[in-house]
Structure formats: structure tokens, C-alpha cells
Motif scaffolding. Structure first.
Motif, short mmCIF file in Angstrom:
data_model
loop_
_atom_site.label_atom_id
_atom_site.label_comp_id
_atom_site.label_asym_id
_atom_site.label_seq_id
_atom_site.Cartn_x
_atom_site.Cartn_y
_atom_site.Cartn_z
N LYS A 142 -8.07 30.36 0.17
CA LYS A 142 -6.80 31.02 -0.16
C LYS A 142 -5.98 31.33 1.09
CE LYS A 142 -4.08 33.08 -3.19
NZ LYS A 142 -3.42 32.34 -4.30
N THR A 182 -1.20 24.10 1.34
CA THR A 182 -0.40 25.32 1.21
C THR A 182 1.09 25.00 1.15
OG1 THR A 182 -2.09 26.54 2.46
CG2 THR A 182 0.08 27.56 2.23
N ASP A 219 2.00 23.58 -2.25
CA ASP A 219 2.02 24.65 -3.26
C ASP A 219 3.33 25.43 -3.20
OD1 ASP A 219 -0.45 23.93 -4.16
OD2 ASP A 219 -1.54 25.56 -3.17
#
Length: 460
Positions: A95, A234, A237
Motif C-alpha cells: 500500500k 501507484t 491507480d
């Protein structure tokens, strides 16, 4: 990372683009990963090595054996904490970034080592000393559970596609270096210090040294850059969200790939039992069961692990040429066939023990060297760390952590063959699981596509 394209079709470099691991020196990458990984394995090894010396400093049962058992029970608690560490730090790695997760794991482990090394004794603060030891080991167990998946993911995503097998051998290479250094430190301190000095202060030395080196490894890791694969994931996204699309969350991706979790458990079950039996506990087994001289047995273990260091990168290179599956099958099935002969070869001499361990570790190197690459290659980027960390830690705790105990338990009852068949059966199961995997040699870890409605398609 691809160069941005302007609306008129021209390209321009984005000066604000973050630096990635591909722009840092190879030495910084390898040393940053290797130093932290070696420190964590060193820390895990010295706890078991020096437990007889510091047990009475944290417990006060008036029975030395009981104190040691209590200390080893805390050691087992560290194993139980590993799956939770794999979940926590694996989630952080997937994450927030691999670099952050690796920095946190080495930081927690280093602080835990310093806390143990500088802790007051039971005589000074009573049961508080026992609680300090327990909390420190829980923290280290969490850190160890998160270190391996985070470090494996980083090294796999940083390595050139054609050399990922070779680069992944750094994980067990550096870890074995940590074990050897810890063992040698125990031998040296036990030689230069009296038993009273070892019990009084000598046991603190390796913990303090390990903690200080861990802080240095933390400094090195903080200077590293994030992997390009994670940055690309990332960035994509963010673009999907800004365009009104959506992407799978970590938990959605995990639920979409349950098969991978069971494959990890199956692959690790047999390999971890064989590794712990031959690479970790073989000298102690030879001393306690075969009656081999302790000094000779320990040196036999050190020598065999040096052989292990040599073969690890060799197996990595071979896997980059002929594939992952053939190498892993040679390792697992070879050990299954040779298990009984190698056990008989141990005999009653240190030299025969050295030969037996060396042969076992030569084959074991085929699995250990490329395991990190294989695990990274079968998981999608979004769950590459957490998807591995949890099932891997569970399998190690259930099968690897119990292997030395079960081996000694059955040998004490004259049932050594029972444990040997148990290890062989698990090794065959691991080999069968390997057969279910796709061949992943040389694949591009960042190669994923966007499907309908903006949802990422991930490779199973």
C-alpha cells in the motif's frame, strides 16, 4: 518508466518524476537489502545460541532448566507473531511502498535487540524483566514476519528480468551470513569469557552489536529509492481514479487469487522442514542424538553453511538459463531420494556430519536461492508482499518451527524413521505444488494491463 507523451504527440521528461531503485547504484541496492536481512537472521540465531546464558537474567524459577524452557517459550512466541508481521508489513509494502516497509521492519528488529541487550534483570525489576523480553520478542517476531516478503519483493522488482534468479539468491546468502556470524560470535565469546562472565554480561554483547548494526542498516535503507514497478502501479491507480475509474483493492485482489496462497503454503511446507533440519538444527541433533563432539559438530555446521553460500548464486544462474521449475524439482525430489542415505551418513564423526550436511545444502540451495524470485513472479504487483507474507509465515511456523522438536522427539523414542518419512512426504508435496506453477523465468513483473471499466487485469 515510460516517457510522458504530450497532447501534440511529442515527448518530454517529467522533471518531477520520483527517483526509483533503477537509478541507484547496484551496490546500494544489494548492500541495503543484504545488510538488513543478515541482521534479522543474526538476531534470530543469537537468541537461541545465547539463551542458556541469559535465561536466569529474565526468569527466577530457581531451576536453570526451567528458566531455559521459559526463554525458549518466548522464542516460540516470536514464531507465532510472524504471520501477523507478514500481514501488517506486507500490507504496508503493497500500500505505501516496499522501501517504507523494509525500513520499519529493520528499525523494529534493531530496537528490540537493543532493548534485550540493555534490559534490567529479574533481580533488579522482578517480573518486569520477563515482560520486557516478551514484548521485545513479539516486536521482533512481527518484524521478521514482514522482513522477508518485503525484501524479497524489493530485490525481485529491482533485478533485471534475465538475472532475477541470481539476484534473489542474495536473500538466503545474506541470511546465512548472519547465521554464521552469530554462531562464530557465540564460539568466540564462549572461548574468551568464563561461564560467569557470559552469564553476567557476555550475552548482552551480540544483542547490542546486532542492534547497532541494525540501526546502520536502517540508515542505508532510508537512502534507497522505491522500486519502479511499485511506482508505476501507484501512478496508474492515481490516473484511473482521476479519470473516474477504479482499481481493485488489496483485499479484492487477494480474494481473487486464493489458489496462490495455498500454493505458497504447499511449496514452503516441505522446503522449510528440510532447511531447518539440515541448515539449522543438524549440529544440535548430532550432538544430542548421535553423540558427536559438540565443538566438531558446530564447526561441521559452519563449514557446510559456507558450501551453501557458494552454491546459492550458482543455482540462481542456472535457473535464469533453464527455468525455475526444473531447478526446484531437482532440489526437492533430490532431497526426498537422498534423505535416508544422508541421515545414515551422519554416523558418529564430525567429518561425516559435515559431508552429509553439505550434500543436503547443495540440493537445498536449488530451492532457497530462487524461492524469492518465484514467489514474486507468481503474485500480482498489488499483493506481491502481503500475499506472500501471511501464508509463508504460517507455513514456516507450522512446519519449520516445529521440525527440530519433532525430529528430536521421535529420535528419543527410537522412531527416527517416522520423522524422516514425514520430511520426505512434505518434500514430495512441495514438488507436486511446484508442478502446478507456470514457468516464470524472465517475465516482466510490471507487465499488467487495464481491462474493462478501468479495472486492472492481474496475472495469476
Amino acid at each position: 518508466m515510460s516517457t510522458p507523451v504530450n497532447p501534440d504527440g511529442t515527448t518530454s521528461e517529467n522533471v518531477d518524476a520520483p527517483k526509483t531503485a533503477g537509478t541507484q547504484s547496484r551496490a546500494r541496492t544489494l548492500f541495503g537489502i543484504g545488510s538488513g536481512n543478515a541482521m534479522e537472521w543474526f538476531d534470530w540465531n543469537i537468541y537461541a545460541t545465547f539463551a542458556p546464558f541469559f535465561a536466569s537474567q529474565f526468569f527466577n524459577s530457581k531451576d536453570p532448566v526451567s528458566d531455559v524452557l521459559s526463554t525458549l517459550a518466548v522464542f516460540a512466541v516470536g514464531f507465532l507473531a510472524r504471520p501477523f508481521g507478514g500481514l501488517l508489513f506486507g500490507w504496508i509494502a503493497d500500500k505505501k511502498g516496499r522501501k517504507l516497509s523494509m525500513s520499519l521492519t529493520i528499525g523494529v528488529a534493531a530496537v528490540g535487540s537493543l532493548v534485550i541487550g540493555l534490559s534490567p534483570t529479574y533481580t533488579q525489576i522482578g517480573v518486569g524483566a520477563s515482560l520486557i523480553l516478551l514484548v521485545a520478542r513479539l516486536g521482533q517476531g512481527l518484524a521478521h514476519g514482514g522482513e522477508l516478503p518485503s525484501a524479497q519483493t524489493y530485490i525481485a522488482e529491482t533485478a533485471p528480468n534475465a538475472k532475477r534468479g541470481l539476484w534473489s539468491s542474495l536473500i538466503y546468502f545474506s541470511g546465512t551470513c548472519g547465521i554464521i556470524i552469530g554462531t562464530l560470535m557465540g564460539a568466540v565469546l564462549a572461548t574468551v569469557l568464563t561461564e560467569e562472565q557470559m552469564t553476567s554480561f557476555g550475552w548482552r554483547i551480540p544483542f547490542i552489536i546486532g542492534g547497532l548494526f541494525g540501526l546502520y542498516a536502517l540508515f542505508m535503507r532510508r537512502r534507497m529509492y522505491e522500486t519502479e514497478t511499485f511506482v508505476e502501479e501507484t501512478t496508474l491507480d492515481e490516473k484511473l481514479e482521476s479519470a473516474g475509474g477504479h482499481h481493485e483493492s488489496i483485499w479484492q485482489t487477494i480474494k481473487a487469487h486464493p489458489k496462490l496462497l495455498f500454493q505458497v503454503i504447499g511449496m514452503v511446507a516441505g522446503a522449510t522442514v528440510i532447511y531447518y533440519v539440515w541448515a539449522v538444527s543438524a549440529p544440535q541433533y548430532a550432538i544430542n542424538v548421535r553423540g558427536i563432539d559438540p565443538e566438531g559438530a558446530l564447526w561441521a555446521g559452519v563449514g557446510a553453511n559456507l558450501i551453501f553460500l557458494i552454491v546459492l548464486p550458482i543455482w540462481g544462474i542456472i535457473s535464469d538459463r533453464i527455468g525455475r521449475k526444473p531447478v526446484m524439482l531437482i532440489a526437492l525430489l533430490g532431497l526426498a531420494v537422498l534423505y535416508f542415505p544422508l541421515n545414515a551418513m551422519i554416523g558418529t564423526s564430525a567429518f561425516s556430519l559435515f559431508i552429509a550436511i553439505s550434500i543436503a545444502l547443495i540440493f537445498m540451495g536449488g530451492f532457497s536461492s530462487i524461492g524469492p524470485a518465484v514467489f514474486a513472479e507468481i503474485f500480482p504487483t498489488r499483493i506481491r508482499a502481503v500475499g506472500l507474507g501471511v501464508p509463508y509465515s504460517i507455513s514456516v511456523a507450522l512446519f519449520g518451527g516445529t521440525a527440530p522438536y519433532l525430529q528430536t522427539f521421535f529420535a528419543d523414542r527410537g522412531m527416527s524413521a517416522t520423522f524422516q518419512w514425514y520430511a520426505i512426504a512434505l518434500g514430495v508435496i512441495s514438488a507436486i505444488v511446484v508442478l502446478t506453477l507456470p514457468e516464470t523465468k524472465g517475465i516482466d513483473l510490471a507487465h499488467e494491463s487495464v481491462g474493462a471499466h478501468g479495472r486492472r487485469k492481474v496475472r495469476a
